[in-house]
Design an enzyme around this catalytic site. Structure first.
Site, mmCIF file in Angstrom:
data_model
loop_
_atom_site.group_PDB
_atom_site.id
_atom_site.type_symbol
_atom_site.label_atom_id
_atom_site.label_comp_id
_atom_site.label_asym_id
_atom_site.label_seq_id
_atom_site.Cartn_x
_atom_site.Cartn_y
_atom_site.Cartn_z
ATOM 1 N N SER A 210 0.827 -1.203 0.000
ATOM 2 C CA SER A 210 0.000 0.000 0.000
ATOM 3 C C SER A 210 0.860 1.252 0.000
ATOM 4 C CB SER A 210 -0.892 0.001 1.248
ATOM 5 O OG SER A 210 -1.476 1.264 1.468
ATOM 6 N N TYR B 172 -2.382 -0.309 9.943
ATOM 7 C CA TYR B 172 -2.567 -0.864 8.599
ATOM 8 C C TYR B 172 -1.275 -0.726 7.795
ATOM 9 C CZ TYR B 172 -4.067 -1.184 3.720
ATOM 10 O OH TYR B 172 -4.172 -1.521 2.398
#
Length: 339
Positions: free
Chosen positions: A131, A156
């Protein structure tokens, strides 16, 4: 029941997984898809995607959780995967602030099970979703895969950085070719309901206010989903090779002495949030009621992808204009929800 042309896509009922499965079958691959169909967001949307995929003759589906190590091993025993594409993960930056344990269970334990299965079954190429959030506190723009990313600001992001480190370890120890893909704000038809475009479109069409974080001064490198899956399709037959010039004295984070590589997949063109909202207004033909708010914990002010390595290696650059992509999303949204 094995074939060197068979690939595994985890998270196949997810947003990117759905589009990638269709792309991969078009490219001639036999696709085995798995998904646990969890309720992080509307399960009926996942089931609607899956219903379309099940009509594809070269697609097989099994409901399976990455945490089910025995189930995964049985799956790998049954099929001979030439490539595994791991898209299954607990997604979302803000959700990681309220439910942190979900990220360790899915993004770390689940990914370890994938790595182990690939290692023991001698999988030829593992591609996995990372990501843009791994860039965290980095300020140097555009974000480059050759920059260190050691200051994540959400769990995350930390879990995705950990995936890259875990993948490198398996590449180094077991010669497993791994490719990590740092996705930049993916959007498009069949998108996730927790993403800004979905939330904005729904609220604007319903005449409800939208929350605009950082007072609209955020910038995002919005990347259309077709560009994401085109990039992945080109990378499937290109497992990384060791970088013979790599040196531990001046280490390059994006490559290695092992068969390991990381890429950015982004549009290379950041758009300010207020402009993004204007485009949604144009495509819905309705004005937004804006609720301006401060930046949220875990959010970064700007993302901007350097995609030079992707362009060099697969001769492709994501560049779908934001106006075109948002228009396609709004058309899908109106049709799907009959609005």
């Amino acid at each position: 029941m094995s074939s060197s042309n068979t690939i595994l896509i985890t998270g196949a009922a997810g947003f990117i997984g759905f589009h990638l499965t269709k792309k991969a079958t078009n490219l001639g691959y036999k696709v085995v898809g798995i998904d646990n169909l969890n309720d992080y967001y509307d399960v009926t949307l996942k089931e609607a995607r899956l219903a379309q995929l099940k009509e594809l003759p070269s697609f097989s589906f099994e409901k399976l959780d990455l945490a089910d190590r025995e189930g995964l091993n049985r799956l790998f025993d049954k099929w001979n995967f030439s490539c595994v594409i791991n898209l299954a993960a607990q997604a979302g930056v803000r959700y990681s602030l309220v439910n942190p344990h979900a990220y360790l269970e899915s993004n770390l334990h689940g990914f370890l099970n994938i790595l182990e299965a690939c290692r023991h079954h001698k999988t030829g190429h593992l591609i996995y979703a990372s990501s843009s959030s791994v860039y965290g506190a980095n300020k140097k723009m555009p974000f480059s895969i050759h920059h260190n990313v050691d200051h994540p600001i959400s769990l995350y992001a930390a879990s995705k950085k950990a995936n890259e480190l875990m993948a490198h370890t398996y590449s180094a120890l077991y010669n497993l070719p791994t490719t990590g893909l740092r996705f930049f704000t993916v959007y498009g038809p069949w998108g996730r309901p927790d993403m800004a475009l979905f939330l904005f479109t729904k609220a604007i069409l319903e005449g409800k206010p939208i929350d605009v974080y950082n007072h609209g001064k955020m910038k995002r490198d919005f990347t259309y989903v077709d560009d994401i899956v085109e990039s992945i399709g080109r990378l499937i037959p290109r497992p990384p090779k060791p970088n013979e010039e790599w040196s531990g004295f001046s280490s390059d984070p994006a490559t290695s002495f092992a068969p390991y590589k990381v890429y950015n997949i982004g549009n290379n063109k950041p758009v300010e949030l207020l402009r993004f909202i204007e485009i949604v207004e144009e495509k819905t033909q309705k004005k937004a009621v804006k609720n301006f708010m401060p930046i949220q914990d875990g959010d970064v002010p700007e993302t901007f992808a350097d995609v030079d390595d992707l362009m060099r290696d697969v001769d492709f650059k994501p560049e779908t204009p934001i106006e075109e992509g948002v228009g396609k999303f709004v058309d899908w949204f109106r049709e799907y929800y009959k609005i």
